[in-house]
Design an enzyme around this catalytic site. Structure first.
Site, PDB file in Angstrom:
ATOM      1  N   ASN A  96      -5.820   1.299   4.428  1.00  0.00           N
ATOM      2  CA  ASN A  96      -6.512   1.320   3.137  1.00  0.00           C
ATOM      3  C   ASN A  96      -5.443   1.182   2.051  1.00  0.00           C
ATOM      4  O   ASN A  96      -4.709   2.123   1.789  1.00  0.00           O
ATOM      5  CB  ASN A  96      -7.273   2.652   3.020  1.00  0.00           C
ATOM      6  CG  ASN A  96      -7.901   2.855   1.656  1.00  0.00           C
ATOM      7  OD1 ASN A  96      -7.927   1.938   0.827  1.00  0.00           O
ATOM      8  ND2 ASN A  96      -8.410   4.050   1.415  1.00  0.00           N
ATOM      9  N   LYS A 123      -5.802   0.911  -1.054  1.00  0.00           N
ATOM     10  CA  LYS A 123      -6.202   1.532  -2.329  1.00  0.00           C
ATOM     11  C   LYS A 123      -5.844   0.612  -3.508  1.00  0.00           C
ATOM     12  O   LYS A 123      -5.870  -0.600  -3.361  1.00  0.00           O
ATOM     13  CB  LYS A 123      -5.577   2.927  -2.450  1.00  0.00           C
ATOM     14  CG  LYS A 123      -5.856   3.796  -1.217  1.00  0.00           C
ATOM     15  CD  LYS A 123      -5.518   5.238  -1.415  1.00  0.00           C
ATOM     16  CE  LYS A 123      -5.836   6.006  -0.143  1.00  0.00           C
ATOM     17  NZ  LYS A 123      -5.610   7.429  -0.268  1.00  0.00           N
ATOM     18  N   GLU A 152     -11.912   9.574  -2.466  1.00  0.00           N
ATOM     19  CA  GLU A 152     -11.624   9.218  -3.875  1.00  0.00           C
ATOM     20  C   GLU A 152     -12.881   8.687  -4.564  1.00  0.00           C
ATOM     21  O   GLU A 152     -13.072   8.892  -5.762  1.00  0.00           O
ATOM     22  CB  GLU A 152     -10.448   8.226  -3.918  1.00  0.00           C
ATOM     23  CG  GLU A 152      -9.136   8.948  -3.614  1.00  0.00           C
ATOM     24  CD  GLU A 152      -8.127   8.164  -2.804  1.00  0.00           C
ATOM     25  OE1 GLU A 152      -8.179   6.926  -2.793  1.00  0.00           O
ATOM     26  OE2 GLU A 152      -7.279   8.807  -2.153  1.00  0.00           O
ATOM     27  N   SER A 178      -2.514  11.446   5.533  1.00  0.00           N
ATOM     28  CA  SER A 178      -1.072  11.510   5.798  1.00  0.00           C
ATOM     29  C   SER A 178      -0.705  11.116   7.233  1.00  0.00           C
ATOM     30  O   SER A 178       0.195  11.708   7.836  1.00  0.00           O
ATOM     31  CB  SER A 178      -0.519  12.894   5.460  1.00  0.00           C
ATOM     32  OG  SER A 178      -0.658  13.135   4.067  1.00  0.00           O
TER      33      SER A 178
HETATM   34  P1  PGA Z   1      -2.993   8.692   3.129  1.00  0.00           P
HETATM   35  O1  PGA Z   1      -4.459   8.194   2.743  1.00  0.00           O
HETATM   36  O2  PGA Z   1      -2.669   8.116   4.499  1.00  0.00           O
HETATM   37  O3  PGA Z   1      -2.084   8.151   2.056  1.00  0.00           O
HETATM   38  O4  PGA Z   1      -3.023  10.184   3.167  1.00  0.00           O
HETATM   39  C1  PGA Z   1      -5.484   8.104   3.702  1.00  0.00           C
HETATM   40  C2  PGA Z   1      -6.770   7.652   3.053  1.00  0.00           C
HETATM   41  O5  PGA Z   1      -7.066   8.066   1.914  1.00  0.00           O
HETATM   42  O6  PGA Z   1      -7.539   6.859   3.646  1.00  0.00           O
END
Ligand code: PGA
Length: 253
Positions: free
Chosen positions: A9, A11, A97, A213
Site C-alpha cells: 500500500n 498510500k 486511515e 509495521s
Molecule cells: P505500515 O502500514 O506497514 O507502514 O505500518 C500498513 C498499512 O497501513 O497498510
C-alpha cells in the site's frame, strides 16, 4: 492450502519517476514467482503509468479506495469502473486511515465492498482496533463488528472474491508490530466469525493478511503462523529491496 498474498500500500507517497522505477524493479524481481500473489496499490494518478509497467507480469495492480456509486456528481471520488479501466483488479477498502482520518463508517465501507464486487473489483477489507480499544479489552468486539458489518449482504460465493486484512491501528506506521502469536489469534477469531456468518468452507478458504509495521525482519515469523496468509505492507513497500525481501518470505507448506 491458501495461496500467500503480499500487498504493498503506497498510500500518498511516490511521484511518477520513483513510482516507475519501483514498479520496474518489482516486475524484474518477481519474474520467477509462481506460488504467491503480489499486489501494489499506488495513488490514483499513478495507476495508468504503473499499469503499463506491470501488465502481463506477476504483479497485480490495485487501488487504495473507491466510491460505491457508478458515476455522477461526486467531486473527488472514483468509481470501480474507472479503476478497472486502468488495470486494477483489487481495491483496499476500510483502511484505518479511511476510517479514522476520513471518518468512514462500517455502513459506507459495506456499500463499497458490495459495489466493488458487483462491478468486478476484488476488495481487501481492512479491520483493526485502536490502541485505546485494545487497552480496554475491546479488540474482539471491534474486529467482529467491522467484519460482520463490512460483509453484510455479501453472499457466501462472493466471499471468494474478498481478502480480509487485520491491521491493528496502533501498529500502523509506528514500528510496533503485533506479535505473530497475537496476530494469529485474532486471525483465528476472524475465522470463527466467518464460520458463524457463513460456513467452515468460507472460513477455511478466506485469505487473511496481517498489516502494521511489517518489515523484512518480521515477515518470516508472521508467515510461519497457520492463520496468517500474507501481509499488507505500507512503509516497507516503498523500497524495492525491502518489499522484494518481504515478497520472498519463507512460506510454510
Ligand atoms: P505500515 O502500514 O506497514 O507502514 O505500518 C500498513 C498499512 O497501513 O497498510
Amino acid at each position: 492450502m491458501r495461496r500467500a498474498f503480499i500487498a504493498g500500500n503506497w498510500k500518498m507517497n511516490l511521484e511518477k519517476g520513483s513510482a516507475v522505477e519501483l514498479a520496474k524493479a518489482l516486475v524484474d524481481g518477481t519474474r520467477n514467482i509462481t506460488d504467491r500473489d503480489v499486489l501494489i496499490c499506488p495513488s490514483f494518478p499513478l495507476l495508468p503509468i504503473v499499469n503499463d509497467i506491470v501488465s502481463g507480469s506477476n504483479v497485480w495492480l490495485g487501488a487504495q479506495n473507491m466510491y460505491y456509486e457508478k458515476k455522477g456528481a461526486f467531486t473527488g471520488e472514483v468509481s470501480a469502473d474507472m479503476l478497472k479501466s486502468v488495470g486494477c483488479e483489487w481495491v483496499i477498502l476500510g483502511h484505518s486511515e479511511r476510517r479514522h482520518v476520513f471518518h468512514e463508517d462500517d455502513s459506507l465501507i459495506n456499500k463499497k465492498v458490495k459495489s466493488a464486487i458487483e462491478q468486478g473489483l476484488k476488495p481487501i477489507l481492512c479491520v483493526g482496533e485502536l490502541l485505546e480499544e485494545r487497552e480496554s479489552g475491546k479488540t474482539e468486539e471491534v474486529v467482529k463488528r467491522q467484519v460482520v458489518e463490512g460483509l453484510k449482504e455479501v453472499s457466501p460465493e462472493d466471499t471468494a472474491k474478498i481478502i480480509i486484512a487485520y491491521e491493528p491501528v496502533w501498529a500502523i506506521g509506528t514500528g510496533k508490530t503485533a506479535t505473530p502469536e497475537d496476530a494469529d489469534s485474532i486471525h483465528s477469531f476472524i475465522r470463527d466469525i466467518l464460520r458463524d456468518l457463513y460456513n467452515s468452507k468460507v472460513s477455511e478458504n478466506m485469505r487473511i493478511l496481517y498489516g502494521g509495521s511489517v518489515k523484512p525482519e518480521n515477515i518470516d515469523s508472521l508467515m510461519a503462523k497457520d492463520n496468517i496468509d500474507g501481509a499488507l505492507v505500507g512503509g516497507a513497500s516503498l523500497k524495492a529491496d525491502s518489499f522484494l525481501r518481504i515478497i520472498n518470505a519463507n512460506i510454510q507448506s
